[in-house]
Design an enzyme around this catalytic site. Sequence first.
Site, PDB file in Angstrom:
ATOM      1  N   HIS A 110      72.797  13.102  24.929  1.00 32.46           N
ATOM      2  CA  HIS A 110      72.327  14.028  25.965  1.00 32.46           C
ATOM      3  C   HIS A 110      73.164  13.878  27.222  1.00 32.46           C
ATOM      4  CE1 HIS A 110      70.005  10.289  26.115  1.00 32.46           C
ATOM      5  NE2 HIS A 110      69.990  10.437  27.429  1.00 32.46           N
TER       6      HIS A 110
ATOM      7  N   HIS B 292      73.048  14.354  31.270  1.00 32.05           N
ATOM      8  CA  HIS B 292      72.178  14.530  32.446  1.00 32.05           C
ATOM      9  C   HIS B 292      72.901  15.444  33.435  1.00 32.05           C
ATOM     10  CE1 HIS B 292      69.477  10.899  31.774  1.00 32.05           C
ATOM     11  NE2 HIS B 292      70.499  10.560  31.023  1.00 32.05           N
TER      12      HIS B 292
HETATM   13  P1  AMP Z   1      68.961   7.935  28.934  1.00 35.26           P
HETATM   14  O1  AMP Z   1      68.292   6.803  29.661  1.00 35.26           O
HETATM   15  O2  AMP Z   1      70.306   8.285  29.445  1.00 35.26           O
HETATM   16  O3  AMP Z   1      68.928   7.707  27.431  1.00 35.26           O
HETATM   17  O4  AMP Z   1      68.085   9.216  29.253  1.00 35.26           O
HETATM   18  C1  AMP Z   1      66.924   9.533  28.578  1.00 35.26           C
HETATM   19  C2  AMP Z   1      66.161  10.415  29.497  1.00 35.26           C
HETATM   20  O5  AMP Z   1      65.153  11.071  28.762  1.00 35.26           O
HETATM   21  C3  AMP Z   1      65.461   9.652  30.630  1.00 35.26           C
HETATM   22  O6  AMP Z   1      65.991  10.092  31.863  1.00 35.26           O
HETATM   23  C4  AMP Z   1      63.997  10.012  30.440  1.00 35.26           C
HETATM   24  O7  AMP Z   1      63.341  10.207  31.657  1.00 35.26           O
HETATM   25  C5  AMP Z   1      64.086  11.294  29.631  1.00 35.26           C
HETATM   26  N1  AMP Z   1      62.926  11.596  28.818  1.00 35.26           N
HETATM   27  C6  AMP Z   1      62.296  10.767  27.955  1.00 35.26           C
HETATM   28  N2  AMP Z   1      61.273  11.419  27.355  1.00 35.26           N
HETATM   29  C7  AMP Z   1      61.274  12.677  27.857  1.00 35.26           C
HETATM   30  C8  AMP Z   1      60.474  13.827  27.634  1.00 35.26           C
HETATM   31  N3  AMP Z   1      59.448  13.824  26.780  1.00 35.26           N
HETATM   32  N4  AMP Z   1      60.753  14.958  28.334  1.00 35.26           N
HETATM   33  C9  AMP Z   1      61.777  14.979  29.207  1.00 35.26           C
HETATM   34  N5  AMP Z   1      62.581  13.928  29.452  1.00 35.26           N
HETATM   35  C10 AMP Z   1      62.326  12.790  28.784  1.00 35.26           C
END
Ligand code: AMP
Length: 198
Positions: free
Chosen positions: A184, A186
């Site tokens: 993903h 950001h």
């Molecule tokens: P990372 O730490 O780069 O793997 O980013 C994962 C992101 O997913 C984090 O910023 C979380 O806040 C986000 N996240 C986790 N679960 C959800 C969800 N159900 N809806 C939206 N964002 C989410």
Amino acid sequence: MASAATLAAATSSLLRRSSPLLLRRPHGLRISRDVAPRRIGGSKKQETRTRNLELPVPRSVRHIASSTNEESAARAAAETADTGGPTIFDKIIAKQIPSNIVYEDEKVLAFRDINPQAPVHVLVIPKLRDGLTGLDKAEPRHAEILGQLLYAAKVVAEKEGVADGFRVVINNGEEGCQSVYHLHVHVLGGRQMKWPPG
Ligand code: AMP
């Protein structure tokens, strides 16, 4: 893993530096006072009343707590990272759980991060993971979807009105603080970014 004790020690040390008055409790102050002695059964008894004064947690301490949470989440996620099992994002793609979708096309989905780190914080993910648990798994066949993710990030920035100043981040692996093993991007914006990032 940072234990609660480590966090408490860091918090207490920070508070100690900012105010010696706050030594006794990490997030508050304990106030004791002697009240007038009372006569009980012929002898005078001194009574001390204590109450806890809760204080707001300083921003610097909140930052430590939040970073520690992210790091623990990343460590926990890394343990199952390479199983290739479904993640929370699969449920979002399948619309089994709600998300706040900002942009969607055939290949990518963009939705608001549940824990935003900026006024605009959107995640852009490939609908088909195709082995891309993280960027480190990228192979030449992924070049097209990688380009589509970046292009979608730009579209999201435009839609969110931050195209003239935004940041794109991909966290990879445990040290990169990755917590969801479905690639993903950001997209962050709506405030002045700092450099270097934490
Ligand atoms: P990372 O730490 O780069 O793997 O980013 C994962 C992101 O997913 C984090 O910023 C979380 O806040 C986000 N996240 C986790 N679960 C959800 C969800 N159900 N809806 C939206 N964002 C989410």
